[in-house]
Design an enzyme around this catalytic site. Structure first.
Site, mmCIF file in Angstrom:
data_model
loop_
_atom_site.group_PDB
_atom_site.id
_atom_site.type_symbol
_atom_site.label_atom_id
_atom_site.label_comp_id
_atom_site.label_asym_id
_atom_site.label_seq_id
_atom_site.Cartn_x
_atom_site.Cartn_y
_atom_site.Cartn_z
ATOM 1 N N CYS A 1 0.829 -1.204 0.000
ATOM 2 C CA CYS A 1 0.000 0.000 0.000
ATOM 3 C C CYS A 1 0.870 1.263 0.000
ATOM 4 O O CYS A 1 2.095 1.197 0.068
ATOM 5 C CB CYS A 1 -0.904 0.000 1.230
ATOM 6 S SG CYS A 1 0.020 0.016 2.776
ATOM 7 N N ARG B 1 12.793 -4.699 5.636
ATOM 8 C CA ARG B 1 13.172 -4.391 4.259
ATOM 9 C C ARG B 1 14.660 -4.549 3.998
ATOM 10 O O ARG B 1 15.085 -4.621 2.874
ATOM 11 C CB ARG B 1 12.729 -2.976 3.872
ATOM 12 C CG ARG B 1 12.998 -2.697 2.401
ATOM 13 C CD ARG B 1 12.227 -1.519 1.874
ATOM 14 N NE ARG B 1 12.571 -1.252 0.501
ATOM 15 C CZ ARG B 1 13.190 -0.159 0.075
ATOM 16 N NH1 ARG B 1 13.551 0.781 0.938
ATOM 17 N NH2 ARG B 1 13.464 0.009 -1.190
ATOM 18 N N HIS C 1 5.328 6.339 -2.719
ATOM 19 C CA HIS C 1 6.608 6.920 -3.163
ATOM 20 C C HIS C 1 6.387 8.366 -3.607
ATOM 21 O O HIS C 1 7.122 9.274 -3.234
ATOM 22 C CB HIS C 1 7.200 6.153 -4.353
ATOM 23 C CG HIS C 1 7.311 4.673 -4.146
ATOM 24 N ND1 HIS C 1 7.173 3.777 -5.177
ATOM 25 C CD2 HIS C 1 7.552 3.947 -3.023
ATOM 26 C CE1 HIS C 1 7.332 2.547 -4.694
ATOM 27 N NE2 HIS C 1 7.554 2.628 -3.402
#
Lengths: 487, 481
Positions: free
Chosen positions: B67, B101, B199
């Site tokens: 998302c 990540r 982003h």
């Protein structure tokens, strides 16, 4: 601001500052400030409800977990389970977006159900919610009723659902909500007057260790007690590699779950993770209903074994008595490595009670016990457990605290080791103590979820891991002249 | 970009279209219509994109997408190491994205580096009464407990936007009171169709709150550049930066892997922006070009062929000093790279790979596989846009399968048909394919390895790919009984 404002240059934090703050965050003064926090939560060890809901759904045969909400939520739950188990965790979402906020999520839900049925051919779809539909007030009852009316899903297709907003409780409460909802759905109208399956219904709780399920199965097989797990994730998250992918490799058979309402007895071994479900079971299910703590350590395993013997009128098998003897043998052999060692523990209530019970039996000291999401009842039960042992004296329970609080505790009141999940590794490293990964999730070690921590075998496994680690540390850190053949 | 129009025996447009049609067959009609334009046999020479992209995910299909919040927290903001990043809302989002990540960071955790999980841990009462007050309090607490943090980002989770909280005004006031940048980022997970909007929103907040607020204290040089769109997965930035420095460039800031807020804020003074992940950061490159006249250049640091090409393209933007450096560096590494290729190519030659990753690697890693003798028979993205596919198609062999935001069902079908020897995708896909006995590498996280960028990275990449494809464990999958 004046037009001639001075240029702001890129600054480097001076080394002295870094050193000062490095020391400061380990201080008593910092601890006080840290514990005075009112709003900011730092490194909490608990996740949100839908993660637990998805876990519960995986415990049933042919069941597709279905997230009603944003798609990112489903990706987060799935990847968490993937990383912990190193296994697939199939689940779908209905990908609600901005228009869902305006019109509600019914269209997404209906389209999602139709597509999921066509693609993944489940026997049951377990729907649960993430934040968005909970905030906008979606009516799942009506949406699912409408889906069946419209023929999106067949009328008789099982579609249990649970409201699992992330802003209340934690993953264990989501587990409870979904498990309860699935059982209510499947057992509806299945209770037959006078019928008794003769079986035990065993609720393992929100337990992420597939080895524990196998250990229960072993114990029950020794007894010869036919059992239905509610719910069984052992195959779902520990399936053999044979060159084929099965989207639903395990789980409790739906007909067994339906018939569980006619069971001879129901035991929950995760009373804090299944509180609501168990309350409902007590009101609804035939047979005996017993809540026991997770059987970690000897006493709690004894209680489980004796209860099985009592409920099913069977003597404790000699093999289990021998297992007990071997575990106790291992405990006496290894007591010197654990006795008097101080531990810091954190995690879910059921797990914590288990670890503490085991440690006290070994003469270990469960010094800091931190529960980020627990109840007053839990706190009382834990205190009683501590009060019942010499080794519980001076130990303290920290409720609604996080792992940044824990870090302060480790620095100001040091201990020898920590027990918890992977998230404690930074604090453990700063404190230069080992972290025993007994909880959930474990992202940084392999196969831990396959090693049982329950039953006599579980006690033996915990001893092996803890005692040998302390011996390793001695071997790795002692002066040469103290390095010797025997330990 | 290469336009070699590569072909693979047995893969024709008709074959691939039949595979796609078969996968689509299972869908209900509405979903089939939505999905069909996102799947196509590759046409490397058409110059236009062969698939639709950046559309809503079809509900109920098991997408790999995340998302907007994931794009903001996990990708753009999270890797900036000297800031406190607050996951504003319920506990889950920040917990799931905590350390998952592999954007590695220098510094001391909790002192001048903050790879931690900060959250407002919304409860029911915060939903009912709003969380602005709580936010105000926690910002002050964060500043007090982490005095070396250079700033704070406030990353909204779904409920925040739905209940109408005004994080922007709380952040504005807190920035004044605390005298540090406090950046509100309205990246609620329900916005947009994927991580991609996260982003974009994050780029916009850097534009609105950060860029131009600092200057480098040292005098500028003609070799000042910024490394954009490298997130230091497994140490990628450290490898890439070392190589850029070896050719004589000054890497003044990195966006955002192992990033530092004030250096990012001073990026408007560099001479060139070098962008690796175009998808997640092209927005700010364009802003800096328009506003400050800074040119930007895409490059590719995966595998010696692409590294060599990229280094020469970079050199073109500079004087003879850099050009000479580049040739010297290429000459230095060529034999080292050749030794790696000589070692691994015989073991990997002709092996087929399929990719499904985020917004860059489905095209950027193809050359590295080719360096090892492998061929790409299918590739696709979770959250790419049309311009990404334009850049991808020329890299892929003709008629191989291109898939945009495929469902797990489609991906499985394509794998069955294309029979790859290796799949490079994410954690959610990994164990599905490993159960089938197909070697797999996680291509978001480098499967807990890395770095893969730069010359240093290729030696690790080659070793890892060989290890995955040729592990003796795969020979044990079929039981003799």
């Amino acid at each position: 601001m004046s037009a001639e404002a001075a240029v702001n240059y890129v600054t480097e934090t001076p080394m002295e500052e870094i050193e000062r703050v490095s020391a400061w965050i380990n201080s008593e003064e910092y601890k006080e400030k840290n514990f005075a926090r009112q709003a900011l939560v730092i490194n909490p060890p608990h996740a949100c409800q839908p993660l637990g809901a998805q876990m519960a759904a995986h415990g049933f045969e042919g069941t597709l977990p279905f997230v009603h909400g944003s798609q990112g939520c489903a990706s987060y739950y799935r990847s968490t389970l993937n990383r912990h188990f190193r296994e697939p965790a199939p689940a779908v979402s209905d990908s609600m977006t901005e228009d869902g906020a305006v019109f509600g999520g019914q269209n997404n839900l209906h389209e999602g159900l139709e597509n999921a049925l066509a693609l993944y051919k489940p026997k049951m779809i377990a729907v649960f919610t993430s934040c968005m539909p909970e905030v906008i007030g979606d009516d799942l009852t009506a949406f699912i009723r409408n889906a069946k009316k419209k023929g999106v899903v067949p009328e008789d297709f099982p579609t249990p659902y649970a409201n699992t907003p992330s802003f209340t409780g934690s993953h264990i409460h989501g587990y409870d909500a979904m498990l309860g909802s699935i059982l209510k759905y499947l057992t509806e109208g299945k209770q037959i007057e006078g019928r008794c399956t003769g079986k035990l219904n065993l609720i393992a709780g929100c337990d992420f260790n597939t080895g524990n399920y196998r250990e229960y199965t072993k114990i029950l097989k020794e007894f010869g007690i036919p059992t239905t797990f509610l719910a069984d994730i052992s195959e779902s998250f520990d399936s053999p590699l044979d060159g084929t992918y099965k989207i639903y490799p395990g789980g409790t058979k739906l007909e067994d779950a339906a018939d569980s309402v006619n069971g001879k007895a129901t035991i929950t071994l995760g009373p804090y993770a299944t509180a609501k479900t168990f309350t409902w079971i007590k009101e609804t299910y035939s047979g005996a209903h017993v809540a026991l703590p997770i059987p970690m350590g000897i006493a709690k395993t004894d209680a489980f074994i004796l209860k099985l013997s009592e409920l099913f009128g069977k003597p404790v098998p000699a093999s289990l008595k021998a297992d007990r003897g071997r575990a106790v043998d291992a405990m006496t052999d290894a007591h010197q490595y654990i006795h008097g060692k101080k531990f810091a523990l954190y995690g879910d209530p059921d797990y914590l009670l288990g670890y503490v019970s085991f440690l006290l039996e070994m003469g270990g000291i469960p010094y800091h016990i931190l529960c980020s999401k627990g109840s007053k009842k839990f706190e009382k039960e834990m205190q009683a457990l501590l009060d019942g042992s010499l080794y519980g004296a001076g130990c303290k329970i920290y409720m609604s605290k996080d792992l940044w609080h824990m870090r302060s505790l480790l620095m100001t009141e040091p201990v020898d080791a920590m027990i918890g999940d992977t998230h404690g590794k930074f604090a453990a490293r700063d404190a230069r103590i080992p972290l025993f990964r007994f909880g959930f999730p474990i992202f940084d070690r392999v196969n831990k979820h396959r090693y049982p921590l329950v039953g006599y075998q579980g006690a033996l496994n915990m001893i092996t891991e803890i005692a040998n680690k302390f011996i390793d540390i001695k071997d790795d850190t002692c002066e040469d002249r103290y390095f010797e053949m025997m330990r | 970009m290469s336009h070699s129009n590569k072909k693979i025996e047995g893969i024709t447009k008709e074959f691939t279209q039949a595979v796609i049609d078969k996968a689509l067959d299972v869908y209900p009609e509405k979903a089939r219509k939505k999905r069909a334009p996102h799947l196509a046999p590759n046409d490397p020479t058409s110059g236009s994109t062969c698939v639709k992209s950046n559309r809503k995910t079809v509900p109920g299909v098991m997408s790999a997408r995340g998302c907007a919040y994931a794009g903001a927290k996990g990708v753009v903001w999270g890797p900036i190491r000297d800031m406190v990043h607050v996951s504003h809302g319920p506990v889950g989002c920040g917990w799931y994205s905590w350390g998952t990540r592999r954007n590695l960071m220098s510094g001391i955790n909790g002192v001048n580096q903050f790879g931690m999980q900060f959250t407002s841990d919304f409860q029911e009462k915060d939903i009912v009464y709003g969380g602005d007050k709580k936010l105000k309090t926690l910002l002050a607490e964060a500043h007090e407990l982490f005095p070396l943090a250079k700033g704070i980002s406030v990353l909204s989770e779904c409920p925040v936007g739905l209940i109408g909280d005004d994080i922007n005004s709380v952040a504005k006031q807190a920035a004044k009171d605390l005298d540090i940048p406090v950046i509100p980022c309205n990246c609620e997970g329900f916005r947009g169709v994927s991580q991609s909007l996260g982003h974009h929103i994050s780029n916009d907040t850097i534009r609105d709150y950060i860029i131009g607020t600092r200057e480098f204290a040292e005098p500028s040089s003609p070799y000042d550049i910024s490394l954009i769109g490298d997130y230091n997965i497994g140490g990628d930035v450290w490898s890439a930066k070392a190589l850029l420095e070896e050719i004589g460039l000054n890497v003044k800031s990195v966006w955002t892997g192992d990033g530092e807020l004030e250096k990012i804020a001073a990026t408007h003074t560099v001479k060139l922006n070098l962008i690796h992940c175009y998808r997640s950061m092209n927005y700010m490159c364009k802003v800096m070009e328009e506003k400050y006249g800074i040119p930007w250049l895409e490059f590719n640091f995966f595998g010696p062929t692409k590294i060599r090409e990229s280094l020469r393209q970079i050199a073109e933007r500079f004087d003879d000093t850099i050009k000479e450096n580049v040739e010297r560096v290429i000459a230095k590494y060529d034999p080292i790279m050749q030794a790696i290729v000589d070692e691994y190519k015989p073991r990997l030659d002709g092996k087929k790979v399929m990719l499904l990753v985020g917004g860059l690697r489905p095209r950027h890693t193809i050359g590295a596989y080719e360096d090892l003798g492998m061929v790409c028979v299918g590739s696709g993205y979770e959250f790419a846009h049309g311009d990404d596919y334009e850049r991808t198609q020329p890299e892929m062999p003709e008629a191989t399968v291109v898939y945009d935001d495929p469902s797990e069902f489609e991906f499985e079908q394509f794998v069955h048909a294309m029979k790859p020897d290796l799949i490079g995708s994410g954690i959610k896909e990994k164990y599905v394919f490993q159960k089938m006995g197909i070697p797999f590498r996680q291509m978001h996280s480098w499967d807990y390895s890395g770095p893969y960028h730069g010359y240093q990275g290729f030696s690790i990449f080659a070793r890892d790919i060989d290890m995955a494809v040729n592990s003796p464990t795969w020979g044990l999958v079929k039981s003799p009984f």
